[in-house]
Design a protein around this motif. Structure first.
Motif, PDB file in Angstrom:
ATOM      1  N   GLN A  84      78.929  48.702  59.163  1.00  0.00           N
ATOM      2  CA  GLN A  84      78.248  49.690  60.093  1.00  0.00           C
ATOM      3  C   GLN A  84      79.000  49.630  61.566  1.00  0.00           C
ATOM      4  OE1 GLN A  84      74.831  51.387  59.123  1.00  0.00           O
ATOM      5  NE2 GLN A  84      76.496  51.504  57.561  1.00  0.00           N
ATOM      6  N   THR A  96      77.649  50.742  65.497  1.00  0.00           N
ATOM      7  CA  THR A  96      76.559  51.203  66.230  1.00  0.00           C
ATOM      8  C   THR A  96      76.703  51.747  67.699  1.00  0.00           C
ATOM      9  OG1 THR A  96      75.259  49.459  65.075  1.00  0.00           O
ATOM     10  CG2 THR A  96      74.516  50.126  67.347  1.00  0.00           C
ATOM     11  N   SER A 119      72.814  53.266  63.704  1.00  0.00           N
ATOM     12  CA  SER A 119      73.899  52.557  63.164  1.00  0.00           C
ATOM     13  C   SER A 119      74.374  53.515  61.789  1.00  0.00           C
ATOM     14  CB  SER A 119      73.412  51.026  62.573  1.00  0.00           C
ATOM     15  OG  SER A 119      73.113  50.182  63.751  1.00  0.00           O
ATOM     16  N   THR A 149      71.211  58.829  58.948  1.00  0.00           N
ATOM     17  CA  THR A 149      70.690  58.513  60.257  1.00  0.00           C
ATOM     18  C   THR A 149      69.856  59.398  60.980  1.00  0.00           C
ATOM     19  OG1 THR A 149      72.534  59.564  61.396  1.00  0.00           O
ATOM     20  CG2 THR A 149      73.221  57.390  60.469  1.00  0.00           C
ATOM     21  N   ASP A 205      79.300  46.011  63.336  1.00  0.00           N
ATOM     22  CA  ASP A 205      77.861  45.451  63.819  1.00  0.00           C
ATOM     23  C   ASP A 205      77.437  44.611  62.272  1.00  0.00           C
ATOM     24  OD1 ASP A 205      75.126  44.809  64.104  1.00  0.00           O
ATOM     25  OD2 ASP A 205      74.762  46.649  65.417  1.00  0.00           O
ATOM     26  N   ALA A 257      73.629  45.111  61.482  1.00  0.00           N
ATOM     27  CA  ALA A 257      73.328  46.327  60.875  1.00  0.00           C
ATOM     28  C   ALA A 257      74.222  46.383  59.257  1.00  0.00           C
ATOM     29  CB  ALA A 257      74.003  47.482  61.780  1.00  0.00           C
ATOM     30  N   ARG A 291      71.586  44.904  57.193  1.00  0.00           N
ATOM     31  CA  ARG A 291      70.500  45.247  56.721  1.00  0.00           C
ATOM     32  C   ARG A 291      70.949  46.606  55.786  1.00  0.00           C
ATOM     33  NH1 ARG A 291      69.566  44.970  62.371  1.00  0.00           N
ATOM     34  NH2 ARG A 291      70.547  47.360  62.799  1.00  0.00           N
ATOM     35  N   GLU A 292      71.993  47.003  55.960  1.00  0.00           N
ATOM     36  CA  GLU A 292      72.452  47.939  54.968  1.00  0.00           C
ATOM     37  C   GLU A 292      72.774  47.442  53.719  1.00  0.00           C
ATOM     38  OE1 GLU A 292      74.137  51.930  53.865  1.00  0.00           O
ATOM     39  OE2 GLU A 292      72.730  51.048  55.240  1.00  0.00           O
ATOM     40  N   THR A 333      64.950  50.652  55.195  1.00  0.00           N
ATOM     41  CA  THR A 333      65.563  50.019  56.441  1.00  0.00           C
ATOM     42  C   THR A 333      65.698  51.196  57.618  1.00  0.00           C
ATOM     43  OG1 THR A 333      67.157  48.566  55.235  1.00  0.00           O
ATOM     44  CG2 THR A 333      67.548  48.938  57.294  1.00  0.00           C
ATOM     45  N   ARG A 349      67.177  52.978  60.489  1.00  0.00           N
ATOM     46  CA  ARG A 349      68.639  53.502  61.070  1.00  0.00           C
ATOM     47  C   ARG A 349      68.535  53.261  62.635  1.00  0.00           C
ATOM     48  NH1 ARG A 349      72.067  54.485  57.017  1.00  0.00           N
ATOM     49  NH2 ARG A 349      73.414  53.833  58.427  1.00  0.00           N
ATOM     50  N   THR A 379      66.679  52.612  66.420  1.00  0.00           N
ATOM     51  CA  THR A 379      65.749  51.572  66.698  1.00  0.00           C
ATOM     52  C   THR A 379      64.916  52.189  67.822  1.00  0.00           C
ATOM     53  OG1 THR A 379      67.107  51.453  68.901  1.00  0.00           O
ATOM     54  CG2 THR A 379      67.486  49.767  67.068  1.00  0.00           C
TER      55      THR A 379
END
Length: 388
Positions: free
Chosen positions: A176, A178, A240, A254, A293, A296, A299-300, A378, A380, A382
């Motif tokens: 990822q 960001t 991200s 996204t 990142d 990120a 998380r992905e 999740t 994507r 913030t």
């Protein structure tokens, strides 16, 4: 897996006097409403589960949609909420019993402790509610126990099925980047809508976004973009994205325009796009923060694994349904309705599953269970739709 402690919700009872399910009151609960591979599903159980769902719908949605929400038609097929809840109830029952058919294949069963807990929860549910509320819902201890038994089996089958999902995700697949962005809407605010033309609003937006970009490029604070955004009453957010998001609009998860991602992907780490990104509705100022990142990416990775698990579970369940013999007695199901209006109020509880009830109230007999299926999402970005 043990049943977790029950979260009790006290329900404040039937609010519409004289509408105690006049149609449903005449149904024969022992009648078979559906069969799946020869297993008969009683009308009483199906009605109770539908009414149980209606309690939450009345409590949380009626204030938004009004008291005619159950009969109001919507969508291309002109379905009502009654139609959808009833269809979903039967679908759930079909899936429950199909999963039960296959539980031996996965070594799934209910332990004696789990069955005892189910019986205890059902008894608590019955004792915590008045006869009027139980009658309105068509609730019996037998139906409550069966609902809990089926839901617990479904959860255990879900966990057993998804355990077979491929959890190996390569670093390349979940990599990822960001970037930070500020976006300024070209649309006039509600207060200015009558006094400004679309062209004037867009011109002001461009000027504002350009000032933010200029100040960010020349700023000396720790985060010049944040400082510039704050100075102009705008919001900064981060996004991200991975290679898949750039492949097509359909793959872009996204929720930012593809032009923004494509511009970001040309930047080096710490680099700003030197010009505004102009889309149909917004002007964007962007800065690449990280070309790799790690947080990120993790998380992905978890999101990909979650998607694979859900896909495997759904594929397995669909396979069961494709080969099942499923029949519904529409005439028996037709009288079920949600003419009674329910509501409930949360009660503070601790320890065992106990709750105070008021006249005409019911208590929630669901278990506090979690899955890592579709509920695992999740974020994507913030910040949500940051714009000025």
């Amino acid at each position: 897996m043990k049943l977790k402690k029950l979260s009790i919700l006290a329900l404040s009872g039937v609010l519409m006097a004289g509408t105690m399910l006049t149609a449903c009151g005449s149904i024969n609960p022992d009648k078979t409403v559906a069969t799946v591979n020869g297993t008969e599903i009683s009308l009483g159980l199906a009605n109770y589960m539908a009414q149980y769902t209606a309690v939450d719908y009345d409590t949380y949605y009626m204030s938004y949609f009004g008291q005619d929400m159950w009969t109001k038609q919507s969508g291309d097929d002109a379905e009502t909420m009654t139609d959808r809840v009833k269809a979903n109830t039967l679908q759930s029952l079909e899936e429950y019993y199909l999963l039960e058919e296959h539980m031996d294949e996965y070594g799934v069963s209910l332990t004696e402790d789990e069955m005892n807990k189910i019986a205890s929860v059902a008894a608590d549910f019955m004792s915590a509610n008045t006869e009027e509320a139980l009658e309105a819902m068509g609730a019996t201890e037998e139906y409550v126990k069966e609902q809990l038994r089926l839901a617990t089996l479904q959860q255990k089958m879900h966990d057993a099925i998804v355990a077979g999902a491929d959890t190996n995700v390569s670093d390349e697949e979940c990599a990822q980047k960001t970037f930070s962005y500020v976006r300024v809407s070209k649309t006039a605010s509600t207060d200015d809508a009558e006094s400004k033309t679309d062209e004037e609003a867009a011109a002001e937006a461009k000027n504002k976004a350009q000032q933010i970009l200029d100040e960010a490029l020349t700023g000396s604070s720790e985060d010049p973009l944040q400082t510039a955004a704050d100075a102009h009453d705008a919001s900064k957010a981060t996004c991200s994205y991975g290679t898949k998001d750039l492949q097509s609009e359909d793959d872009n998860s996204t929720y930012l325009e593809m032009a923004v991602l494509e511009a970001a992907d040309k930047l080096g780490e710490g680099e700003y796009n030197k010009t505004l990104i102009d889309t149909d509705k917004y002007y964007y100022v962007i800065r690449m923060d990280s070309l790799d990142d790690k947080e990120a990416a993790e998380r992905e990775r978890q999101s990909i694994i979650s998607d694979r698990k859900q896909a495997l579970y759904q594929e397995t369940l669909d396979g069961y349904k494709d080969s099942a013999e499923w029949a519904v007695d529409d005439k028996a199901w037709e009288p079920v309705n949600f003419d009674t209006i329910y509501s409930k109020e949360l009660q503070q509880t601790s320890g065992d599953a106990q709750a105070e009830s008021t006249d005409g109230s019911t208590a929630d007999a669901t278990t506090d269970q979690t899955t890592d299926s579709t509920s695992d999402t999740t974020s994507r970005e913030t910040a949500t739709d940051p714009e000025s």
